[in-house]
Design an enzyme around this catalytic site. Structure first.
Site, PDB file in Angstrom:
ATOM      1  N   CYS A   1      -2.331   8.201   4.081  1.00  0.00           N
ATOM      2  CA  CYS A   1      -2.185   7.657   2.734  1.00  0.00           C
ATOM      3  C   CYS A   1      -3.446   7.872   1.919  1.00  0.00           C
ATOM      4  O   CYS A   1      -3.414   7.812   0.690  1.00  0.00           O
ATOM      5  CB  CYS A   1      -1.844   6.171   2.802  1.00  0.00           C
TER       6      CYS A   1
ATOM      7  N   GLU B   1       0.881  -1.165   0.000  1.00  0.00           N
ATOM      8  CA  GLU B   1       0.000   0.000   0.000  1.00  0.00           C
ATOM      9  C   GLU B   1       0.919   1.214   0.000  1.00  0.00           C
ATOM     10  O   GLU B   1       1.564   1.517   0.997  1.00  0.00           O
ATOM     11  CB  GLU B   1      -0.917  -0.034   1.230  1.00  0.00           C
TER      12      GLU B   1
END
Length: 681
Positions: free
Chosen positions: A294, A255
């Site tokens: 994120c 990720e």
């Protein structure tokens, strides 16, 4: 000054040497050091595989889920201490809530997910496949826990959530974890792991912690291990290219940094609720965790005729954000994680300034409450404007991992979709619109480039968890630049830590292996009605073959009158030419009801407490008046339930395979019904 400790090989130890100094992000003071020097990383992996893995594999999904629930309840008793440590990372109370209690919430979510699995250490996956005409040869898929360990290399922005959201999944799957948090905020992770280990809830070897460098740990991975990484795409690519990972085909879930975007639909005007919803969402995503998420919004796409109004409105919204010491209750945005992170953000903004201009905020000054800008890692929210997004590569390639976002115009929704795609793969995108056509067009157009899309309007805004909130039951990840991986996702996430193996054999053999009855396997008929058996006494395959029941036209007429279902096929005087039926046909639900009358043990009280529902019901052949139906009723699966209250009846759920046959022996209907059955005292 005390070093952070590593929890490895069943004990707490410190690494050799002085270690890396770690600082309070608000005051700049050194608080500890971290080191993994001198640690035998191969031994850590071996310990997880030989100690933690066998212990977890012996537990069923339900036992592992209850373990997670106990752990979550335990950690909730120590929130105050976790919050005090979290403030040192620059996080406000609201930021810390997302990290700490959000992480604990993941434990609760995956604990509840145990109910979706059997009370076994493994499970079937998908549907059975009959591979022979005589139904004596079949295939299925089985999921079994991998025999390795999960290695989680996490980012600095969520030192608690980043750990708990990952270990919740692998622990439910029956696989241990080695957690390596980003060193800069690892002191908060250590604080939580200290309490996890002290609780004694997890078996030995189920969780190990490394505070500092990951050393050569990835050089010792095997084909049974799983690696997850959260961080920059550059670091991720380097780790993913480790020879042991490539040579052993080790699953690697990444990720990575992501240029997420939000789109204001061209239907939205300043007088609509969606206008304010949009402004609130952008401001929240820019300032929560000081923009260190994120999933934070980096690109803002607005219709070109509304760009000036949005620019002014966003400036006013951002000006209301109070910045400073997160311990001060007036502060709404804290600091970045450290001074090095501050310099990194400023450097990335300078790259963006090649094609954009700052329209709110400053790189050089920030107004603070109860804090010193010279010592802490504080920065102002920075809103940029790029007027030519189709001709500016920086805005679609450079991420400033802080409270930084860029406003850009678009002409039509197709342009917004094209601009969203220029991020080359993102974790999440949002579209704020009241127009269903716009929403559909955007989701279908931008979908291939995103892991998640939030469609936001006044209908869902009150309950929406927001653009930047990954949820335990939904996948968290994205294609391309975002890493190409998936985290969480409910049952989907659990399967990442299990091996899917196709199994072939007779129905009886597959039943024995899976402990779930497969149609066609031999049943256990001992003369005792299954409904007279307690949960503990029932065996998979216990079976009853009922008496037969004649279906008459009068039955069909009465059921039509009782239910109100006068569909033409159930009426005697219908002209059936051109239909699928020869004559009046029985209602499927009538046949199912008659089937219940055949297999239910009536009159006397028995251990069956209630009918819990139907999972599957199919009508496979018409039943006409004059037909005789019979039921083959088989115990398919058992799932125990824990008591919610001490006074509750001790019970479990039993799934039964109901096969309804006519006088020719052909199946006319099949169902899986569920009953709640009392356990023996």
């Amino acid at each position: 000054m005390a070093k952070l400790e590593n929890y490895i090989l069943g004990k707490w130890i410190t690494g050799d040497g002085e270690g890396q100094p770690l600082f309070n992000a608000v005051t700049g003071e050194q608080i500890t050091t971290a080191s993994t020097k001198g640690i035998d990383f191969k031994a850590i992996l071996d310990y997880a595989r030989t100690k933690g893995n066998p212990a977890l594999r012996k537990m069923s999904f339900h036992e592992r889920g209850l373990m997670l629930r106990s752990l979550a309840l335990h950690l909730r008793n120590h929130l105050d201490r976790f919050y005090q440590v979290s403030y040192q990372t620059g996080a406000t109370k609201a930021d810390s809530w997302v990290d700490i209690e959000g992480g604990i919430g993941n434990l609760f979510s995956y604990a509840s997910l145990r109910r979706k699995f059997p009370d076994e250490a493994y499970c079937l996956d998908g549907e059975q496949h009959i591979l022979g005409k005589g139904s004596t040869f079949m295939g299925h898929h089985l999921l079994v826990p991998k025999e390795g360990t999960a290695i989680h290399i996490n980012a600095f922005n969520f030192p608690v959530w980043g750990m708990l959201e990952k270990i919740a999944v692998n622990l439910l799957a029956g696989v241990p974890a080695i957690v390596k948090p980003a060193t800069v905020t690892s002191y908060l992770t250590e604080s939580v792991v200290k309490e996890i280990i002290a609780s004694g809830i997890l078996p030995k070897g189920a969780l190990q912690l490394i505070c500092g460098s990951a050393g050569d740990i990835l050089q010792h991975v095997t084909e049974q291990d799983v690696v997850t990484f959260t961080g920059s795409a550059t670091t991720g690519l380097m780790l993913k290219s480790t020879p042991a990972i490539l040579g052993n085909n080790v699953p690697f879930t990444m990720e990575a940094d992501s240029l997420n975007c939000i789109v204001l639909g061209d239907d939205v005007t300043p007088d609509m609720p969606e206008w304010d919803i949009f402004l609130k969402e952008v401001r929240k995503e820019m300032t929560t965790k000081c923009g260190q998420k994120c999933t934070a919004i980096r690109r803002i796409f607005v219709p070109e005729n509304k760009i000036e109004d949005i620019q002014i409105a966003l400036g006013k919204a951002l000006s209301q954000t109070t910045i400073g010491n997160p311990l001060n209750e007036k502060v709404r945005m804290g600091s970045l994680a450290g001074l090095s992170q501050k310099e990194e953000v400023k450097a990335q903004v300078q790259k963006l300034l090649a094609s954009s201009q700052i329209i709110y905020g400053s790189l050089d000054s920030v107004e603070l409450i109860d804090a010193d800008a010279a010592k802490g890692a504080f920065i102002s929210p920075i809103l940029l404007l790029n007027e030519n997004p189709f001709h500016s590569k920086e805005v679609h390639e450079v991420e400033a991992f802080g409270p930084v976002s860029t406003l850009m115009p678009y002409k039509h929704i197709d342009d917004a979709i094209a601009l969203a795609k220029m991020g080359k793969g993102s974790l999440v995108s949002s579209v704020v619109t009241a127009n269903r056509k716009i929403a559909r067009q955007y989701v279908l157009g931008a979908g291939p480039y995103h892991g998640r899309i939030l469609v936001l309007n006044q209908e869902c805004a009150k309950e929406s968890t927001g653009h930047g909130s990954p949820l335990p039951l939904l996948v968290h990840g994205g294609p391309g630049r975002a890493g190409g991986g998936e985290e969480m996702g409910g049952i989907r996430g659990v399967k990442h830590y299990m091996q899917r193996v196709a199994i072939q054999g007779s129905p009886e053999m597959i039943t024995a292996i899976s402990n779930v009855y497969q149609a066609g396997a031999k049943g256990n008929t001992n003369g005792i009605h299954p409904f007279k058996k307690y949960f503990d006494e029932l065996q998979i395959g216990d079976q009853l073959l009922t008496e037969k029941r004649l279906i008459t036209a009068e039955d069909i007429d009465r059921f039509a009158d009782l239910s109100g279902d006068h569909f033409y096929a159930h009426l005697r005087d219908t002209d059936f030419s051109g239909t699928m039926f020869e004559k009046q046909v029985a209602h499927g639900y009538l046949i199912m009801s008659i089937a219940a009358g055949l297999f239910v043990s009536s009159y006397e009280k028995n251990p069956v407490l209630l009918n819990y529902g139907i999972d599957e019901l199919r009508f496979t052949k018409p039943v006409y008046p004059g037909a005789e139906v019979q039921v083959r009723f088989t115990c398919k699966e058992k799932i125990r339930q824990e008591k919610k209250e001490p006074a509750d009846i001790d019970k479990g759920i039993v799934k039964w395979l109901v096969e309804i046959m006519d006088e020719t022996g052909e199946i006319t209907g099949v169902a899986t019904i569920l009953t709640m059955v009392e356990r023996k005292a």
